[in-house]
Design a protein around this motif. Structure first.
Motif, PDB file in Angstrom:
ATOM      1  N   ASN A  24       0.839  -1.202   0.000  1.00  0.00           N
ATOM      2  CA  ASN A  24       0.000   0.000   0.000  1.00  0.00           C
ATOM      3  C   ASN A  24       0.871   1.248   0.000  1.00  0.00           C
ATOM      4  OD1 ASN A  24      -2.198   1.764   0.199  1.00  0.00           O
ATOM      5  ND2 ASN A  24      -2.155   1.709   2.432  1.00  0.00           N
ATOM      6  N   ASN A  35      -0.916   4.130  -0.837  1.00  0.00           N
ATOM      7  CA  ASN A  35      -2.038   5.080  -0.892  1.00  0.00           C
ATOM      8  C   ASN A  35      -2.222   5.671  -2.284  1.00  0.00           C
ATOM      9  OD1 ASN A  35      -3.103   5.166   1.903  1.00  0.00           O
ATOM     10  ND2 ASN A  35      -1.042   5.850   2.404  1.00  0.00           N
ATOM     11  N   GLU A  57      -2.506  -2.924  -4.347  1.00  0.00           N
ATOM     12  CA  GLU A  57      -3.392  -2.322  -3.348  1.00  0.00           C
ATOM     13  C   GLU A  57      -4.774  -2.967  -3.354  1.00  0.00           C
ATOM     14  OE1 GLU A  57      -3.199   1.935  -3.035  1.00  0.00           O
ATOM     15  OE2 GLU A  57      -1.014   1.937  -3.277  1.00  0.00           O
ATOM     16  N   HIS A  75      -4.171  -5.837  -1.137  1.00  0.00           N
ATOM     17  CA  HIS A  75      -3.928  -5.404   0.245  1.00  0.00           C
ATOM     18  C   HIS A  75      -5.237  -5.087   0.953  1.00  0.00           C
ATOM     19  CE1 HIS A  75      -2.221  -3.196   3.655  1.00  0.00           C
ATOM     20  NE2 HIS A  75      -3.055  -2.212   3.364  1.00  0.00           N
ATOM     21  N   PHE A  76      -6.099  -4.338   0.298  1.00  0.00           N
ATOM     22  CA  PHE A  76      -7.337  -3.934   0.959  1.00  0.00           C
ATOM     23  C   PHE A  76      -8.371  -5.053   0.986  1.00  0.00           C
ATOM     24  CE2 PHE A  76      -5.467   0.242   0.189  1.00  0.00           C
ATOM     25  CZ  PHE A  76      -5.661   0.825   1.421  1.00  0.00           C
TER      26      PHE A  76
END
Length: 309
Positions: free
Chosen positions: A118, A120, A195, A198-199
């Protein structure tokens, strides 16, 4: 206000704010099909591609100035007339040539990515789109008309907007998304995949990130490549399983310039793993090879921007 900006009239939005202190310049091209439900095409360009004046000032890059960011926005807008096009300029151009998308993925001096679970980057994309839309709505007519003149000059066109043309102030935040990476720009799409995973496995859902993910309809990898010796394409099966389990349509467009380069054999191998794995996982993926049988050159590499559909 009068009528909206004519399709194909790009303008620059400088230092648009994203996540925390991150900022990117954006070239915006309005939808050319206002009667259809709008979509946003977020485009991540490759090495060399820059504002025209920067390319003209470079001894080597001036030869490729027709692929400047404004012209690239127009090319994408012709492919997707229903889209509001946002060409996102990398935060750095190392040695005035190498695109470095540090705001989206950790990168070295040549823009070679260091993918992490991540960074962002999805939040940054979401806030860039939101603030680009807000900028268009909140800026004065004179500010946006000046931005139009700057871009028109960069394209070698008249510095004045056509009679009766005003500024497009549509709010496109929250619209469905197409994500398009060309060459080095594909590293951003690859970071998004990390990501996604990851989420997905995070202990609790993130409303902002899942909102962005839910809006992504299509992802286009256009002849991805970078100067590192690995990780040109995502090959992790677990990460690709997350992509395949989504409803995102995947489009792969490659040329011999990348996949048949004997000096970089890992690109061909990694792209095959990426595409074959997604097929086996049941992903909605389409793959096309362009300019087969044509000597691979930087020209054919850039031409994939015109050739893909």
């Amino acid at each position: 206000m009068g009528s909206e900006v004519q399709p194909g009239r790009p303008l620059r939005l400088l230092q648009v704010e994203g996540f925390e202190a991150r900022k990117n310049d954006v070239v915006y091209c309005p939808s050319g099909a206002p009667s259809t439900p709008p979509t946003v095409a977020a485009v991540f360009p490759g090495d060399v591609q820059d504002f025209t004046e920067n390319m003209e000032a470079h001894r080597d890059n001036r030869r490729h100035k027709q692929w400047n960011l404004e012209r690239t926005a127009q090319v994408i807008q012709r492919h997707f007339p229903e889209c509001h096009v946002l060409v996102i300029k990398p935060s750095r151009m190392d040695f005035k040539t190498f695109s470095c998308f540090q705001n989206f993925v950790k990168s070295d001096q040549l823009g070679v990515p260091d993918h992490t679970p991540n960074h962002n980057s999805l939040r940054h994309l979401d806030r860039l789109i939101k603030n680009a839309s807000c900028t268009l709505q909140e800026s004065s007519d004179s500010e946006l008309e000046e931005a139009l003149r700057v871009s028109a000059k960069a394209l070698g066109e008249s510095g004045n907007a056509p009679d009766g043309v005003s500024i497009c102030r549509n709010n496109f935040y929250g619209c469905p998304l197409k994500l398009i990476g060309f060459s080095k720009g594909c590293v951003v799409l690859n970071q998004f995949l990390h990501e996604f995973h990851h989420f997905k496995v995070a202990p609790k859902e993130d409303e902002e990130v899942f909102g962005v993910m839910a809006r992504i309809e299509d992802m286009y990898w256009l002849d991805g490549g970078h100067s590192g010796g690995t990780n040109t394409w995502v090959t992790s099966k677990t990460v690709l399983e997350t992509l395949a389990s989504s409803s995102i349509r995947v489009h792969v467009h490659v040329t011999p310039y990348q996949i048949d380069d004997d000096r970089r054999p890992w690109i061909k191998k990694e792209e095959k793993t990426f595409s074959d794995t997604l097929v086996k996982l049941g992903c909605d993926i389409k793959r096309s090879v362009h300019f087969e049988g044509v000597p691979p050159t930087l020209l054919t590499h850039f031409e994939v921007l015109n050739a893909f559909s």
